[in-house]
Design a protein around this motif. Structure first.
Motif, PDB file in Angstrom:
ATOM      1  N   PRO A  12       0.784  -1.234   0.000  1.00 25.86           N
ATOM      2  CA  PRO A  12       0.000   0.000   0.000  1.00 25.86           C
ATOM      3  C   PRO A  12       0.819   1.288   0.000  1.00 25.86           C
ATOM      4  O   PRO A  12       0.421   2.267  -0.632  1.00 25.86           O
ATOM      5  CB  PRO A  12      -0.844  -0.092   1.268  1.00 25.86           C
ATOM      6  CG  PRO A  12      -0.849  -1.523   1.632  1.00 25.86           C
ATOM      7  CD  PRO A  12       0.433  -2.099   1.123  1.00 25.86           C
ATOM      8  N   LEU A  13       1.938   1.304   0.707  1.00 24.11           N
ATOM      9  CA  LEU A  13       2.730   2.539   0.744  1.00 24.11           C
ATOM     10  C   LEU A  13       3.160   2.948  -0.661  1.00 24.11           C
ATOM     11  O   LEU A  13       3.138   4.129  -1.005  1.00 24.11           O
ATOM     12  CB  LEU A  13       3.951   2.372   1.644  1.00 24.11           C
ATOM     13  CG  LEU A  13       3.652   2.275   3.143  1.00 24.11           C
ATOM     14  CD1 LEU A  13       4.902   1.856   3.909  1.00 24.11           C
ATOM     15  CD2 LEU A  13       3.104   3.580   3.678  1.00 24.11           C
ATOM     16  N   GLY A  14       3.531   1.989  -1.482  1.00 28.19           N
ATOM     17  CA  GLY A  14       3.940   2.284  -2.850  1.00 28.19           C
ATOM     18  C   GLY A  14       2.761   2.447  -3.787  1.00 28.19           C
ATOM     19  O   GLY A  14       2.684   3.414  -4.556  1.00 28.19           O
ATOM     20  N   ALA A  15       1.820   1.513  -3.727  1.00 24.40           N
ATOM     21  CA  ALA A  15       0.684   1.524  -4.653  1.00 24.40           C
ATOM     22  C   ALA A  15      -0.205   2.747  -4.482  1.00 24.40           C
ATOM     23  O   ALA A  15      -0.831   3.203  -5.440  1.00 24.40           O
ATOM     24  CB  ALA A  15      -0.144   0.250  -4.475  1.00 24.40           C
ATOM     25  N   LEU A  16      -0.240   3.279  -3.274  1.00 27.61           N
ATOM     26  CA  LEU A  16      -1.124   4.400  -3.002  1.00 27.61           C
ATOM     27  C   LEU A  16      -0.394   5.738  -2.945  1.00 27.61           C
ATOM     28  O   LEU A  16      -0.972   6.754  -2.577  1.00 27.61           O
ATOM     29  CB  LEU A  16      -1.889   4.156  -1.691  1.00 27.61           C
ATOM     30  CG  LEU A  16      -2.750   2.890  -1.695  1.00 27.61           C
ATOM     31  CD1 LEU A  16      -3.351   2.639  -0.325  1.00 27.61           C
ATOM     32  CD2 LEU A  16      -3.819   2.957  -2.764  1.00 27.61           C
ATOM     33  N   GLY A  17       0.889   5.731  -3.305  1.00 27.51           N
ATOM     34  CA  GLY A  17       1.646   6.974  -3.424  1.00 27.51           C
ATOM     35  C   GLY A  17       1.989   7.665  -2.123  1.00 27.51           C
ATOM     36  O   GLY A  17       2.104   8.893  -2.086  1.00 27.51           O
ATOM     37  N   PRO A  19       4.253   9.160   0.816  1.00 31.00           N
ATOM     38  CA  PRO A  19       5.636   9.643   0.844  1.00 31.00           C
ATOM     39  C   PRO A  19       6.515   8.663   1.607  1.00 31.00           C
ATOM     40  O   PRO A  19       6.075   8.064   2.592  1.00 31.00           O
ATOM     41  CB  PRO A  19       5.535  10.985   1.573  1.00 31.00           C
ATOM     42  CG  PRO A  19       4.270  10.916   2.352  1.00 31.00           C
ATOM     43  CD  PRO A  19       3.355  10.007   1.583  1.00 31.00           C
ATOM     44  N   LEU A  20       7.748   8.510   1.153  1.00 37.57           N
ATOM     45  CA  LEU A  20       8.641   7.540   1.790  1.00 37.57           C
ATOM     46  C   LEU A  20       9.157   8.027   3.131  1.00 37.57           C
ATOM     47  O   LEU A  20       9.231   7.276   4.085  1.00 37.57           O
ATOM     48  CB  LEU A  20       9.814   7.209   0.865  1.00 37.57           C
ATOM     49  CG  LEU A  20      10.782   6.148   1.364  1.00 37.57           C
ATOM     50  CD1 LEU A  20      10.070   4.822   1.584  1.00 37.57           C
ATOM     51  CD2 LEU A  20      11.923   5.973   0.389  1.00 37.57           C
ATOM     52  N   ARG A  21       9.542   9.270   3.208  1.00 36.32           N
ATOM     53  CA  ARG A  21      10.125   9.801   4.433  1.00 36.32           C
ATOM     54  C   ARG A  21       9.499  11.146   4.777  1.00 36.32           C
ATOM     55  O   ARG A  21       8.691  11.673   4.050  1.00 36.32           O
ATOM     56  CB  ARG A  21      11.632   9.977   4.266  1.00 36.32           C
ATOM     57  CG  ARG A  21      12.372   8.669   4.214  1.00 36.32           C
ATOM     58  CD  ARG A  21      13.878   8.909   4.223  1.00 36.32           C
ATOM     59  NE  ARG A  21      14.661   7.739   4.523  1.00 36.32           N
ATOM     60  CZ  ARG A  21      14.741   6.653   3.790  1.00 36.32           C
ATOM     61  NH1 ARG A  21      14.029   6.546   2.708  1.00 36.32           N
ATOM     62  NH2 ARG A  21      15.512   5.650   4.130  1.00 36.32           N
ATOM     63  N   GLY A  22       9.935  11.670   5.911  1.00 33.34           N
ATOM     64  CA  GLY A  22       9.455  12.984   6.326  1.00 33.34           C
ATOM     65  C   GLY A  22       8.408  12.870   7.410  1.00 33.34           C
ATOM     66  O   GLY A  22       8.011  11.772   7.808  1.00 33.34           O
ATOM     67  N   ASP A  23       7.957  14.002   7.883  1.00 34.85           N
ATOM     68  CA  ASP A  23       6.936  14.038   8.919  1.00 34.85           C
ATOM     69  C   ASP A  23       5.621  13.547   8.324  1.00 34.85           C
ATOM     70  O   ASP A  23       5.142  14.095   7.332  1.00 34.85           O
ATOM     71  CB  ASP A  23       6.786  15.465   9.448  1.00 34.85           C
ATOM     72  CG  ASP A  23       5.775  15.556  10.570  1.00 34.85           C
ATOM     73  OD1 ASP A  23       5.497  14.521  11.214  1.00 34.85           O
ATOM     74  OD2 ASP A  23       5.255  16.656  10.811  1.00 34.85           O
ATOM     75  N   HIS A  24       5.061  12.529   8.925  1.00 32.84           N
ATOM     76  CA  HIS A  24       3.844  11.936   8.374  1.00 32.84           C
ATOM     77  C   HIS A  24       2.596  12.734   8.728  1.00 32.84           C
ATOM     78  O   HIS A  24       1.613  12.674   8.014  1.00 32.84           O
ATOM     79  CB  HIS A  24       3.706  10.489   8.829  1.00 32.84           C
ATOM     80  CG  HIS A  24       4.894   9.637   8.496  1.00 32.84           C
ATOM     81  ND1 HIS A  24       5.603   9.762   7.323  1.00 32.84           N
ATOM     82  CD2 HIS A  24       5.506   8.666   9.189  1.00 32.84           C
ATOM     83  CE1 HIS A  24       6.588   8.888   7.303  1.00 32.84           C
ATOM     84  NE2 HIS A  24       6.559   8.224   8.429  1.00 32.84           N
ATOM     85  N   ASP A  71      -0.303   3.078   9.776  1.00 28.83           N
ATOM     86  CA  ASP A  71       0.622   4.133   9.357  1.00 28.83           C
ATOM     87  C   ASP A  71      -0.196   5.339   8.922  1.00 28.83           C
ATOM     88  O   ASP A  71      -1.074   5.222   8.060  1.00 28.83           O
ATOM     89  CB  ASP A  71       1.498   3.636   8.202  1.00 28.83           C
ATOM     90  CG  ASP A  71       2.693   4.525   7.962  1.00 28.83           C
ATOM     91  OD1 ASP A  71       2.498   5.748   7.822  1.00 28.83           O
ATOM     92  OD2 ASP A  71       3.811   3.995   7.895  1.00 28.83           O
ATOM     93  N   PRO A  72       0.042   6.514   9.511  1.00 22.29           N
ATOM     94  CA  PRO A  72      -0.765   7.678   9.156  1.00 22.29           C
ATOM     95  C   PRO A  72      -0.676   8.063   7.680  1.00 22.29           C
ATOM     96  O   PRO A  72      -1.569   8.728   7.163  1.00 22.29           O
ATOM     97  CB  PRO A  72      -0.224   8.804  10.048  1.00 22.29           C
ATOM     98  CG  PRO A  72       0.948   8.270  10.758  1.00 22.29           C
ATOM     99  CD  PRO A  72       1.010   6.799  10.559  1.00 22.29           C
ATOM    100  N   ARG A  73       0.358   7.611   6.986  1.00 18.00           N
ATOM    101  CA  ARG A  73       0.445   7.884   5.550  1.00 18.00           C
ATOM    102  C   ARG A  73      -0.621   7.107   4.786  1.00 18.00           C
ATOM    103  O   ARG A  73      -0.928   7.414   3.640  1.00 18.00           O
ATOM    104  CB  ARG A  73       1.827   7.522   5.019  1.00 18.00           C
ATOM    105  CG  ARG A  73       2.926   8.409   5.610  1.00 18.00           C
ATOM    106  CD  ARG A  73       4.292   7.907   5.237  1.00 18.00           C
ATOM    107  NE  ARG A  73       4.564   6.639   5.892  1.00 18.00           N
ATOM    108  CZ  ARG A  73       5.588   5.838   5.605  1.00 18.00           C
ATOM    109  NH1 ARG A  73       6.430   6.167   4.647  1.00 18.00           N
ATOM    110  NH2 ARG A  73       5.776   4.712   6.261  1.00 18.00           N
TER     111      ARG A  73
END
Length: 149
Positions: A12-17, A19-24, A71-73
Protein backbone atom coordinates in the motif's frame (compact mmCIF):
# COMPACT_ATOMS: atom_id res chain seq x y z
CA UNK A 1 -14.42 -24.86 3.59
CA UNK A 2 -12.00 -23.54 0.98
CA UNK A 3 -9.74 -25.93 -0.85
CA UNK A 4 -7.36 -23.17 -1.86
CA UNK A 5 -6.68 -19.48 -1.47
CA UNK A 6 -5.51 -17.07 -4.14
CA UNK A 7 -4.17 -13.83 -2.72
CA UNK A 8 -3.88 -10.45 -4.38
CA UNK A 9 -0.82 -8.87 -2.82
CA UNK A 10 -0.36 -5.13 -2.61
CA UNK A 11 2.27 -2.89 -1.04
CA UNK A 12 0.00 0.00 0.00
CA UNK A 13 2.73 2.54 0.74
CA UNK A 14 3.94 2.28 -2.85
CA UNK A 15 0.68 1.52 -4.65
CA UNK A 16 -1.12 4.40 -3.00
CA UNK A 17 1.65 6.97 -3.42
CA UNK A 18 2.54 7.52 0.21
CA UNK A 19 5.64 9.64 0.84
CA UNK A 20 8.64 7.54 1.79
CA UNK A 21 10.12 9.80 4.43
CA UNK A 22 9.46 12.98 6.33
CA UNK A 23 6.94 14.04 8.92
CA UNK A 24 3.84 11.94 8.37
CA UNK A 25 1.55 14.36 10.18
CA UNK A 26 -2.20 13.89 10.13
CA UNK A 27 -3.59 10.68 8.62
CA UNK A 28 -3.89 10.68 4.84
CA UNK A 29 -6.84 8.43 4.03
CA UNK A 30 -5.16 6.44 1.25
CA UNK A 31 -6.31 2.95 2.36
CA UNK A 32 -9.83 3.73 1.17
CA UNK A 33 -8.50 3.95 -2.40
CA UNK A 34 -8.01 0.18 -2.37
CA UNK A 35 -11.78 -0.28 -2.30
CA UNK A 36 -11.92 0.63 -6.00
CA UNK A 37 -9.73 -2.41 -6.75
CA UNK A 38 -11.66 -5.01 -4.75
CA UNK A 39 -14.17 -5.95 -7.48
CA UNK A 40 -11.25 -6.44 -9.87
CA UNK A 41 -9.55 -8.66 -7.30
CA UNK A 42 -12.67 -10.84 -7.18
CA UNK A 43 -12.88 -10.88 -11.02
CA UNK A 44 -9.31 -12.20 -11.09
CA UNK A 45 -10.52 -15.16 -9.06
CA UNK A 46 -8.79 -14.14 -5.86
CA UNK A 47 -10.39 -14.77 -2.51
CA UNK A 48 -7.95 -12.84 -0.35
CA UNK A 49 -6.10 -9.57 -0.02
CA UNK A 50 -2.53 -9.67 1.30
CA UNK A 51 -1.45 -6.26 2.54
CA UNK A 52 2.26 -5.61 2.92
CA UNK A 53 3.12 -3.50 5.98
CA UNK A 54 0.43 -1.06 7.04
CA UNK A 55 1.61 -0.45 10.60
CA UNK A 56 3.15 2.89 11.63
CA UNK A 57 6.74 3.00 10.42
CA UNK A 58 9.58 5.40 9.69
CA UNK A 59 9.89 4.86 5.94
CA UNK A 60 9.29 1.70 3.90
CA UNK A 61 6.96 -0.11 6.28
CA UNK A 62 9.38 -2.76 7.47
CA UNK A 63 10.89 -0.39 10.05
CA UNK A 64 7.90 -0.52 12.38
CA UNK A 65 7.31 2.03 15.12
CA UNK A 66 3.94 0.83 16.43
CA UNK A 67 2.37 -2.55 15.68
CA UNK A 68 -0.99 -1.35 17.01
CA UNK A 69 -1.41 1.75 14.83
CA UNK A 70 -2.10 2.16 11.12
CA UNK A 71 0.62 4.13 9.36
CA UNK A 72 -0.77 7.68 9.16
CA UNK A 73 0.45 7.88 5.55
CA UNK A 74 -2.23 5.27 4.82
CA UNK A 75 -4.98 6.46 7.13
CA UNK A 76 -6.35 5.51 10.51
CA UNK A 77 -8.30 2.76 12.25
CA UNK A 78 -11.57 3.87 10.62
CA UNK A 79 -10.00 3.55 7.15
CA UNK A 80 -8.70 0.09 7.99
CA UNK A 81 -12.07 -1.00 9.44
CA UNK A 82 -13.80 0.26 6.29
CA UNK A 83 -11.41 -1.70 4.04
CA UNK A 84 -11.89 -4.88 6.09
CA UNK A 85 -15.70 -4.48 5.89
CA UNK A 86 -15.54 -3.99 2.12
CA UNK A 87 -13.34 -7.06 1.74
CA UNK A 88 -15.75 -9.08 3.87
CA UNK A 89 -18.71 -7.93 1.76
CA UNK A 90 -16.95 -9.42 -1.28
CA UNK A 91 -15.89 -12.62 0.43
CA UNK A 92 -12.22 -11.63 0.54
CA UNK A 93 -10.07 -12.68 3.45
CA UNK A 94 -7.28 -10.37 4.57
CA UNK A 95 -3.73 -11.15 5.65
CA UNK A 96 -1.46 -8.49 7.12
CA UNK A 97 2.26 -8.64 6.55
CA UNK A 98 3.31 -8.16 10.16
CA UNK A 99 6.97 -7.48 10.71
CA UNK A 100 7.38 -8.64 14.29
CA UNK A 101 11.02 -9.71 14.31
CA UNK A 102 12.51 -6.24 13.92
CA UNK A 103 11.63 -2.61 14.47
CA UNK A 104 12.86 0.86 13.52
CA UNK A 105 15.95 2.32 15.15
CA UNK A 106 13.68 4.96 16.66
CA UNK A 107 11.28 2.38 18.19
CA UNK A 108 10.99 2.68 21.99
CA UNK A 109 12.45 -0.82 22.44
CA UNK A 110 15.64 0.48 20.86
CA UNK A 111 15.74 4.02 22.21
CA UNK A 112 14.87 3.05 25.78
CA UNK A 113 17.23 0.03 25.84
CA UNK A 114 20.35 0.97 23.86
CA UNK A 115 22.15 -1.90 25.58
CA UNK A 116 20.12 -4.28 23.40
CA UNK A 117 21.60 -2.91 20.20
CA UNK A 118 25.10 -1.51 20.14
CA UNK A 119 26.11 0.11 16.87
CA UNK A 120 29.49 1.04 15.48
CA UNK A 121 28.47 3.43 12.71
CA UNK A 122 26.09 1.45 10.51
CA UNK A 123 27.31 -1.95 11.73
CA UNK A 124 26.40 -3.92 14.85
CA UNK A 125 29.14 -3.64 17.45
CA UNK A 126 30.04 -7.02 18.85
CA UNK A 127 26.95 -8.60 17.37
CA UNK A 128 28.79 -10.65 14.76
CA UNK A 129 31.85 -12.80 15.04
CA UNK A 130 34.31 -11.59 12.45
CA UNK A 131 38.06 -11.73 12.18
CA UNK A 132 40.46 -9.54 10.31
CA UNK A 133 43.70 -10.56 8.67
CA UNK A 134 46.84 -8.59 9.38
CA UNK A 135 47.05 -7.51 5.71
CA UNK A 136 43.48 -6.27 5.41
CA UNK A 137 41.04 -4.25 7.45
CA UNK A 138 38.09 -5.91 5.72
CA UNK A 139 36.34 -8.32 8.09
CA UNK A 140 36.32 -11.92 6.97
CA UNK A 141 33.37 -14.17 7.72
CA UNK A 142 33.62 -16.64 10.62
CA UNK A 143 32.80 -19.59 8.32
CA UNK A 144 35.35 -21.38 6.09
CA UNK A 145 35.99 -19.78 2.72
CA UNK A 146 38.03 -20.91 -0.26
CA UNK A 147 40.87 -18.60 0.78
CA UNK A 148 41.01 -19.94 4.33
CA UNK A 149 41.11 -23.66 3.54
Amino acid sequence: MLEYDIWWQVYPLGALGAPLRGDHGEPAHRLRRLEAWLDYVVELGCNGLLLNPIFASVSHGYDTLDHYRIDPRLGDDADFDHLIAQCGARGLGVVLDGVFNHVARSHPLVTERPDLIAMDGDRPAGGRATTTSSSSTTPTPPWPTSSST
